[in-house]
Design a protein around this motif. Structure first.
Motif, PDB file in Angstrom:
ATOM      1  N   TRP A 177      16.544  20.874 -10.070  1.00 56.57           N
ATOM      2  CA  TRP A 177      14.789  22.402 -10.105  1.00 56.57           C
ATOM      3  C   TRP A 177      14.023  21.553 -10.541  1.00 56.57           C
ATOM      4  N   VAL A 178      14.111  20.310 -12.113  1.00 56.44           N
ATOM      5  CA  VAL A 178      13.101  19.808 -12.265  1.00 56.44           C
ATOM      6  C   VAL A 178      12.665  19.045 -11.641  1.00 56.44           C
ATOM      7  N   PRO A 179      13.010  17.870 -10.896  1.00 54.16           N
ATOM      8  CA  PRO A 179      12.102  17.346 -10.147  1.00 54.16           C
ATOM      9  C   PRO A 179      11.497  17.800  -8.979  1.00 54.16           C
ATOM     10  N   MET A 180      11.981  19.394  -8.449  1.00 53.44           N
ATOM     11  CA  MET A 180      11.081  19.868  -7.621  1.00 53.44           C
ATOM     12  C   MET A 180      10.025  20.189  -7.961  1.00 53.44           C
ATOM     13  N   ILE A 181       9.990  21.372  -9.340  1.00 56.38           N
ATOM     14  CA  ILE A 181       8.717  21.907  -9.677  1.00 56.38           C
ATOM     15  C   ILE A 181       8.055  21.157 -10.108  1.00 56.38           C
ATOM     16  N   LEU A 182       8.533  20.085 -10.758  1.00 56.10           N
ATOM     17  CA  LEU A 182       6.962  18.723 -11.222  1.00 56.10           C
ATOM     18  C   LEU A 182       6.915  18.116 -10.209  1.00 56.10           C
ATOM     19  N   TYR A 183       7.211  18.483  -9.041  1.00 59.41           N
ATOM     20  CA  TYR A 183       6.974  17.087  -7.909  1.00 59.41           C
ATOM     21  C   TYR A 183       5.248  17.717  -8.059  1.00 59.41           C
ATOM     22  N   PRO A 184       4.713  18.791  -7.756  1.00 55.33           N
ATOM     23  CA  PRO A 184       3.258  19.122  -7.473  1.00 55.33           C
ATOM     24  C   PRO A 184       2.654  18.144  -8.523  1.00 55.33           C
ATOM     25  N   PHE A 185       2.844  18.396  -9.626  1.00 51.15           N
ATOM     26  CA  PHE A 185       2.325  18.032 -10.952  1.00 51.15           C
ATOM     27  C   PHE A 185       1.982  16.236 -10.787  1.00 51.15           C
ATOM     28  N   PHE A 186       2.969  16.029 -10.738  1.00 53.01           N
ATOM     29  CA  PHE A 186       3.101  14.249 -10.485  1.00 53.01           C
ATOM     30  C   PHE A 186       1.834  13.921  -9.618  1.00 53.01           C
ATOM     31  N   ILE A 187       1.797  14.612  -8.190  1.00 50.26           N
ATOM     32  CA  ILE A 187       1.156  14.100  -7.276  1.00 50.26           C
ATOM     33  C   ILE A 187      -0.476  14.019  -7.797  1.00 50.26           C
ATOM     34  N   CYS A 188      -0.540  15.583  -8.766  1.00 50.95           N
ATOM     35  CA  CYS A 188      -1.788  16.270  -8.696  1.00 50.95           C
ATOM     36  C   CYS A 188      -2.195  14.879  -9.684  1.00 50.95           C
ATOM     37  N   SER A 189      -1.774  15.023 -11.178  1.00 52.56           N
ATOM     38  CA  SER A 189      -1.859  13.860 -11.898  1.00 52.56           C
ATOM     39  C   SER A 189      -2.387  12.680 -11.807  1.00 52.56           C
ATOM     40  N   ALA A 190      -1.663  11.754 -10.931  1.00 48.47           N
ATOM     41  CA  ALA A 190      -1.462  10.540 -10.577  1.00 48.47           C
ATOM     42  C   ALA A 190      -2.652  10.325  -9.249  1.00 48.47           C
ATOM     43  N   LEU A 191      -3.870  11.354  -8.488  1.00 48.52           N
ATOM     44  CA  LEU A 191      -5.056  11.539  -7.725  1.00 48.52           C
ATOM     45  C   LEU A 191      -5.450  11.002  -9.177  1.00 48.52           C
ATOM     46  N   VAL A 192      -5.446  11.854 -10.658  1.00 48.24           N
ATOM     47  CA  VAL A 192      -6.242  12.716 -11.331  1.00 48.24           C
ATOM     48  C   VAL A 192      -6.510  10.525 -11.832  1.00 48.24           C
ATOM     49  N   PHE A 193      -5.121  10.113 -11.780  1.00 46.92           N
ATOM     50  CA  PHE A 193      -5.438   8.518 -12.401  1.00 46.92           C
ATOM     51  C   PHE A 193      -5.590   7.832 -11.487  1.00 46.92           C
ATOM     52  N   ALA A 194      -5.667   8.022 -10.601  1.00 48.52           N
ATOM     53  CA  ALA A 194      -5.923   7.331  -9.224  1.00 48.52           C
ATOM     54  C   ALA A 194      -7.911   6.937  -9.674  1.00 48.52           C
ATOM     55  N   THR A 195      -8.568   8.218  -9.513  1.00 49.05           N
ATOM     56  CA  THR A 195      -9.862   8.922  -9.614  1.00 49.05           C
ATOM     57  C   THR A 195     -10.442   7.947 -11.007  1.00 49.05           C
ATOM     58  N   LEU A 196      -9.720   7.997 -12.567  1.00 54.01           N
ATOM     59  CA  LEU A 196     -10.073   7.629 -12.645  1.00 54.01           C
ATOM     60  C   LEU A 196     -10.125   5.416 -13.160  1.00 54.01           C
ATOM     61  N   LEU A 197      -9.579   5.714 -12.503  1.00 55.59           N
ATOM     62  CA  LEU A 197      -9.165   3.586 -12.244  1.00 55.59           C
ATOM     63  C   LEU A 197     -10.447   3.564 -11.175  1.00 55.59           C
ATOM     64  N   GLN A 198     -10.309   4.104 -10.621  1.00 53.62           N
ATOM     65  CA  GLN A 198     -11.805   4.075  -9.535  1.00 53.62           C
ATOM     66  C   GLN A 198     -13.091   4.079 -10.217  1.00 53.62           C
ATOM     67  N   ASN A 199     -13.100   5.315 -11.181  1.00 54.67           N
ATOM     68  CA  ASN A 199     -14.365   5.233 -12.075  1.00 54.67           C
ATOM     69  C   ASN A 199     -14.670   3.982 -12.974  1.00 54.67           C
ATOM     70  N   LEU A 200     -12.828   3.175 -13.387  1.00 56.48           N
ATOM     71  CA  LEU A 200     -13.474   2.321 -14.732  1.00 56.48           C
ATOM     72  C   LEU A 200     -13.311   1.179 -13.768  1.00 56.48           C
ATOM     73  N   ILE A 201     -13.236   0.748 -12.570  1.00 56.63           N
ATOM     74  CA  ILE A 201     -13.100  -0.727 -11.836  1.00 56.63           C
ATOM     75  C   ILE A 201     -14.921  -0.477 -11.664  1.00 56.63           C
ATOM     76  N   TRP A 202     -15.425   0.823 -11.154  1.00 54.52           N
ATOM     77  CA  TRP A 202     -16.738   0.191 -10.459  1.00 54.52           C
ATOM     78  C   TRP A 202     -17.324   0.307 -11.329  1.00 54.52           C
ATOM     79  N   ASN A 203     -17.345   0.878 -12.496  1.00 60.48           N
ATOM     80  CA  ASN A 203     -18.677   1.138 -13.557  1.00 60.48           C
ATOM     81  C   ASN A 203     -18.632   0.464 -14.442  1.00 60.48           C
ATOM     82  N   HIS A 204     -17.715  -0.992 -14.188  1.00 62.98           N
ATOM     83  CA  HIS A 204     -17.659  -2.097 -14.563  1.00 62.98           C
ATOM     84  C   HIS A 204     -17.877  -3.774 -13.622  1.00 62.98           C
TER      85      HIS A 204
END
Length: 349
Positions: free
Chosen positions: A235-262
């Motif tokens: 049950w734990v992975p099933m509940i957390l899967y959407p959260f992990f996907i969303c947080s990974a998207l936020v992480f990728a967005t932060l990296l995109q900004n980090l890379i191009w802002n430098h």
């Protein structure tokens, strides 16, 4: 243009004489749908051969609809050159698949060969992609060496694995620095000044969020329901899967900004302002659209995402962009030397 550092991140102070030029993306989902559906049909009936022509048509359409300061981009690759690179990739992976059925040791040997040549293939692909891209008639280029490619695409990632991920943020920062500082617009080099600490901060933030979410979910489930340990593990992975996907998207967005802002081009700086919640919304609605239309929404989803990413990026120009382009055009003629042997090794295969 100058910058100050706050909390490890660079805060750029724009020169009063500078101006910010945003990227514009004028493609439409309906226009791209017509290109996409024809590409898909011809790729199927030709057993994949047409995919090289499909890639050229797609890229030419996207490049032609990308604008910066009134100027346009162009894609110059030839389908036959792309096809040659794909044939090489198909032969390599086909040989691995067949060898694995004949002998595990033979399959392992082919896999080691692929592993050994992969940095070289990535290096050639970077050369190909930039050489066949231009802005206002001036081509981009990639000056990094094969030796550097093996260091940044093979050695450092391997060290990241051997250290259980501890060196991966360092390897990622060095890889992006290699990619950006080896790229040129005409004779003007790009530069990259993001610090290793900024990458560690982003990775540690993601890791901390995932651990905290996992621990919290486990505690809550344990306190409100009684279930065997095996059920809890399911049950734990099933509940957390959407959260992990969303947080990974936020992480990728932060990296995109980090890379191009430098990242800079000569004395000119890039600015990226993507926002995590907007990226999540685009991915969520795109996924729903693709599911509900049995895949027919894919071209619309592609255009939506690309439009957001491009129009969240701008170039802070110090002086006149026309003067920059004119100056580069005077020095651009030697860039075609030795480019005839380039090939596009599409690693998505």
């Amino acid at each position: 243009m100058s910058s100050i550092h706050s909390g490890g991140a660079a805060v750029r102070q724009v020169d009063p004489e500078s101006r910010e030029e945003g990227f514009a993306f004028t493609a439409s989902g309906s226009e791209y749908f017509r290109i996409w559906i024809v590409n898909l049909f011809l790729s199927v009936v030709t057993l994949g051969i047409y995919t090289a022509w499909a890639k050229v048509r797609r890229n030419q359409y996207f490049y032609a609809n990308t604008r910066l300061a009134g100027g346009g981009f162009e894609y110059h690759a030839k389908p036959l050159t792309i096809l040659k690179g794909r044939i090489v990739m198909m032969v390599l992976f086909g040989a691995y698949a067949l060898a694995g059925k004949v002998s595990p040791m033979l399959g392992l040997g082919i896999l080691l060969v692929i592993w050994a040549v992969m940095p070289w293939l990535l290096w050639k692909s970077l050369q190909f992609a930039l050489y066949n891209s231009s802005y206002r008639g001036i081509r981009f280029s990639f000056k990094g060496s094969a030796k550097e490619a093996y260091l940044y695409f093979l050695v450092l990632p391997l060290l990241g694995v051997l250290t259980l991920g501890l060196l991966y943020p360092f390897a990622h920062q060095r890889l992006k620095r290699f990619q950006h500082t080896s790229s040129h617009f005409g004779t003007m080099p790009f530069s990259f000044d993001a610090r290793v600490g900024s990458f560690y901060k982003a990775y540690l933030g993601l890791f901390a969020v995932w651990v905290a979410a996992g621990v919290t979910t486990t505690i809550v489930l344990t306190s409100i329901v009684e279930m065997p340990a095996l059920g809890m593990l399911m049950w734990v992975p099933m509940i957390l899967y959407p959260f992990f996907i969303c947080s990974a998207l936020v992480f990728a967005t932060l990296l995109q900004n980090l890379i191009w802002n430098h990242t800079q081009l000569g004395g000119h700086a890039f600015r990226s302002t993507m926002r995590g919640k907007e990226v999540i919304w685009i991915y969520l609605t795109n996924a729903l659209g693709i599911i509900c239309t049995l895949g027919l929404f894919i071209p619309f989803a592609t255009v939506r995402l690309m439009k957001y990413r491009l129009e969240s990026t701008s170039l802070v120009v110090n002086g006149s962009l026309d003067d920059i382009v004119a100056g580069e055009r005077m020095h651009v003629s030697p860039l075609g030397d030795g480019a005839a042997d380039l090939a596009d090794f599409d690693l998505a295969l």
